[in-house]
Design an enzyme around this catalytic site. Structure first.
Site, PDB file in Angstrom:
ATOM      1  N   LYS A   7      26.152  -3.977  -2.416  1.00  0.00           N
ATOM      2  CA  LYS A   7      27.616  -3.989  -2.592  1.00  0.00           C
ATOM      3  C   LYS A   7      28.280  -3.251  -1.440  1.00  0.00           C
ATOM      4  O   LYS A   7      29.458  -2.936  -1.491  1.00  0.00           O
ATOM      5  CB  LYS A   7      28.006  -3.287  -3.897  1.00  0.00           C
ATOM      6  CG  LYS A   7      27.366  -3.842  -5.132  1.00  0.00           C
ATOM      7  CD  LYS A   7      27.923  -3.076  -6.342  1.00  0.00           C
ATOM      8  CE  LYS A   7      27.011  -3.201  -7.547  1.00  0.00           C
ATOM      9  NZ  LYS A   7      27.309  -2.170  -8.561  1.00  0.00           N
ATOM     10  N   ARG A  51       0.802  -1.220   0.000  1.00  0.00           N
ATOM     11  CA  ARG A  51       0.000   0.000   0.000  1.00  0.00           C
ATOM     12  C   ARG A  51       0.838   1.274   0.000  1.00  0.00           C
ATOM     13  O   ARG A  51       0.566   2.203  -0.748  1.00  0.00           O
ATOM     14  CB  ARG A  51      -0.888   0.053   1.248  1.00  0.00           C
ATOM     15  CG  ARG A  51      -2.229  -0.543   1.088  1.00  0.00           C
ATOM     16  CD  ARG A  51      -2.711  -1.029   2.434  1.00  0.00           C
ATOM     17  NE  ARG A  51      -1.782  -2.063   2.887  1.00  0.00           N
ATOM     18  CZ  ARG A  51      -1.884  -3.337   2.548  1.00  0.00           C
ATOM     19  NH1 ARG A  51      -2.882  -3.731   1.816  1.00  0.00           N
ATOM     20  NH2 ARG A  51      -0.996  -4.232   2.928  1.00  0.00           N
ATOM     21  N   THR A  52       1.847   1.327   0.858  1.00  0.00           N
ATOM     22  CA  THR A  52       2.556   2.595   1.004  1.00  0.00           C
ATOM     23  C   THR A  52       3.253   2.959  -0.297  1.00  0.00           C
ATOM     24  O   THR A  52       3.125   4.073  -0.804  1.00  0.00           O
ATOM     25  CB  THR A  52       3.566   2.512   2.171  1.00  0.00           C
ATOM     26  OG1 THR A  52       2.865   2.086   3.332  1.00  0.00           O
ATOM     27  CG2 THR A  52       4.207   3.854   2.444  1.00  0.00           C
ATOM     28  N   ARG A  77      11.704   3.662   2.787  1.00  0.00           N
ATOM     29  CA  ARG A  77      11.339   2.690   3.835  1.00  0.00           C
ATOM     30  C   ARG A  77      12.573   1.857   4.126  1.00  0.00           C
ATOM     31  O   ARG A  77      13.262   1.388   3.206  1.00  0.00           O
ATOM     32  CB  ARG A  77      10.190   1.798   3.372  1.00  0.00           C
ATOM     33  CG  ARG A  77       9.941   0.662   4.359  1.00  0.00           C
ATOM     34  CD  ARG A  77       8.683  -0.093   4.069  1.00  0.00           C
ATOM     35  NE  ARG A  77       7.505   0.677   4.470  1.00  0.00           N
ATOM     36  CZ  ARG A  77       6.278   0.159   4.499  1.00  0.00           C
ATOM     37  NH1 ARG A  77       6.065  -1.090   4.156  1.00  0.00           N
ATOM     38  NH2 ARG A  77       5.248   0.903   4.870  1.00  0.00           N
ATOM     39  N   HIS A 108       5.954   5.861  11.312  1.00  0.00           N
ATOM     40  CA  HIS A 108       5.368   5.744   9.968  1.00  0.00           C
ATOM     41  C   HIS A 108       4.422   6.928   9.792  1.00  0.00           C
ATOM     42  O   HIS A 108       3.203   6.788   9.821  1.00  0.00           O
ATOM     43  CB  HIS A 108       4.630   4.409   9.875  1.00  0.00           C
ATOM     44  CG  HIS A 108       4.253   3.983   8.496  1.00  0.00           C
ATOM     45  ND1 HIS A 108       4.336   4.816   7.391  1.00  0.00           N
ATOM     46  CD2 HIS A 108       3.796   2.782   8.027  1.00  0.00           C
ATOM     47  CE1 HIS A 108       3.930   4.142   6.324  1.00  0.00           C
ATOM     48  NE2 HIS A 108       3.601   2.907   6.680  1.00  0.00           N
TER      49      HIS A 108
END
Ligand code: NCD
Length: 451
Positions: free
Chosen positions: A87, A58-59, A109, A137
């Site tokens: 890396k 959703r986000t 995120r 959040h």
């Protein structure tokens, strides 16, 4: 405010926005929501980069949809295994590169608490925190508040139940801070073992004047039967719609019930889920929930039964859909295309770099530890006497053993009143006398009150 561009503003914590700014976002979101296709010129020519180091449905999709609906473009690194991070590139370098010429705004995120704070310190474009570990959040919170505002017409004075995994759900933490600031009352109904973390309760108490009390949650029936419910109320008694008696605050009538799934990806091994709270027809039949809207940030697991999907009180799919207009408002504001944000955020806790000695933050999932090679730890001072310090990235409290002054090279016991005289940026956090000595500190002679 006209079309003035804001200074470089980020959305790392829900505290980065004033209540006034949040309400303005709602008004714009509602306008966007009336016709999602009507604003396709607002961010034309601008690019959002979504950097998702953790899974998301959703986000990420609602942010990308929002940017496209505003006429902008999107570049996505959703599978970070394909990125140079695999890396060994640091988050700071990744962000510097992406904010160089690639994108006008970054949506990040990450699994480490404080990652978005770090990114904001290196980015030359706005950074939006789309979830940093178990920490915060803020855009989900804006979506949740926006839903309350639409469904209930206000946030002030509402009675909101937060249920489930209150310990590891970042949505809960940001939501609780915001509800406290808006003057809503919160009843915590944690699954056993998943109570609200101390650092969140401390902030609620110290910064937002919220006093946790035992709640008498009998009227919540089966939902709270296994739980040690706690009632959090801002110190404004006139707003109380609940009443108190000797057994604690009785929860009489709830405006919104917010469920969360167990955040198993962040649980320590051996965490018990047997008595996890459940919401189905039976629990929802409690009298106190008669008018409550049922919310959930999704994804759900077994805690929210499908048998209540068609109940008119269940708004979780509507809640997810409203993620698009509210994120349109967030993006357009941070990009300076809506007159919502003041030039400077109203609440800014000063952060100090740790100049000397080891990282005082003991949280193993803090970005200052997961990227220890690249990150200078930072702290904020929440109280001078007694001295209390929190990590500037993950907000966890720093356990103080001995505290030195980087100029006098004296060390003090953490409860010494002498520490009041040490400038916050001169504080040095020392594990013990041996470490103090190794770093060239000597014991301060302790000021004693006359006998
Ligand atoms: C939440 C999250 O990622 O923290 N999901 C979301 O953004 N809607 C809640 C969750 O994963 O449980």
């Amino acid at each position: 405010m006209g079309s003035r561009m804001p200074g470089l503003r980020h959305l790392v914590s829900i505290d980065d926005l004033s209540l006034d700014e949040i309400k303005k976002l709602f008004v714009h979101a509602r306008a966007f929501g009336e016709d999602l296709r009507a604003s396709a010129e607002l961010c034309r020519g601008m690019i959002a980069a979504s950097l998702f180091f953790e899974p998301s449905t959703r986000t990420r999709l609602s942010f990308e949809s929002a940017m496209l609906r505003l006429g902008g473009g999107v570049i996505t690194a959703a599978d970070m295994r394909n990125l140079s991070a695999s890396k060994g590139e640091s988050l700071a370098d990744t962000v510097r590169v992406v904010s160089g010429a690639y994108a006008d705004i970054i949506v990040l995120r990450h699994s480490s608490e404080g990652a978005a704070r770090l990114a904001s310190q290196y980015a030359s474009v706005p950074v939006i925190n789309a979830g940093d570990g178990a920490h915060e959040h803020p855009t989900q919170t804006l979506c949740d508040l926006y839903n309350l505002w639409l469904e209930r017409g206000r946030i002030e004075g509402l009675d909101v139940v937060l249920a489930g995994d209150l310990r590891y759900s970042r949505t809960i933490h940001s939501f609780a801070y915001a509800l406290a600031r808006f003057g809503a009352n919160v009843v915590c109904v944690p699954a056993p073992g998943f109570e609200m973390p101390d650092y969140v309760l401390q902030r609620l108490r110290e910064e937002f004047g919220v006093e946790p009390q035992r709640a008498d949650a009998k009227s919540l029936g089966d939902l709270a039967s296994q739980s040690d419910a706690v009632y959090l109320t801002p110190q404004k008694p006139h707003q109380l719609s609940l009443f108190t008696d000797a057994r604690g605050f009785a929860v009489a009538r709830v405006d919104a019930l917010y469920m969360t799934r167990p955040q198993t990806e962040r649980h320590p091994s051996g965490a018990q889920l047997e008595n996890y709270v459940q919401l189905g027809k039976r629990q929802l039949a409690a009298e106190s929930l008669r008018d409550a809207v049922v919310m959930h940030p999704l994804p759900r697991r077994d805690e929210l039964s499908e048998e209540i999907d068609s109940d008119p009180r269940s708004i979780y799919f509507k809640q997810a859909a409203r993620g698009v207009p509210i994120r349109m408002a967030i993006l357009a504001s941070l990009l300076g295309r809506l007159a919502v944000l003041e030039r400077e955020p109203v609440v800014t806790a000063r952060l100090y770099p740790v100049q000397t000695g080891p990282n005082p933050c003991a949280n193993p999932t803090c970005i200052s530890r997961t990227e220890a090679r690249h990150v200078v730890p930072q702290y904020k001072v929440s109280s001078r006497l007694p001295l209390r310090v929190h990590c500037g990235f993950c907000s966890h409290e720093v356990a103080l053993h001995l505290v030195g002054c980087s100029t006098t090279r004296h060390w003090h016991e953490p409860d010494s009143s002498e520490l009041r005289k040490v400038r916050p940026d001169h504080l040095v956090f020392l594990a013990d006398a041996a470490e103090a000595e190794r770093l060239g500190f000597v014991a301060a002679t302790r000021e004693r009150s006359p006998a």
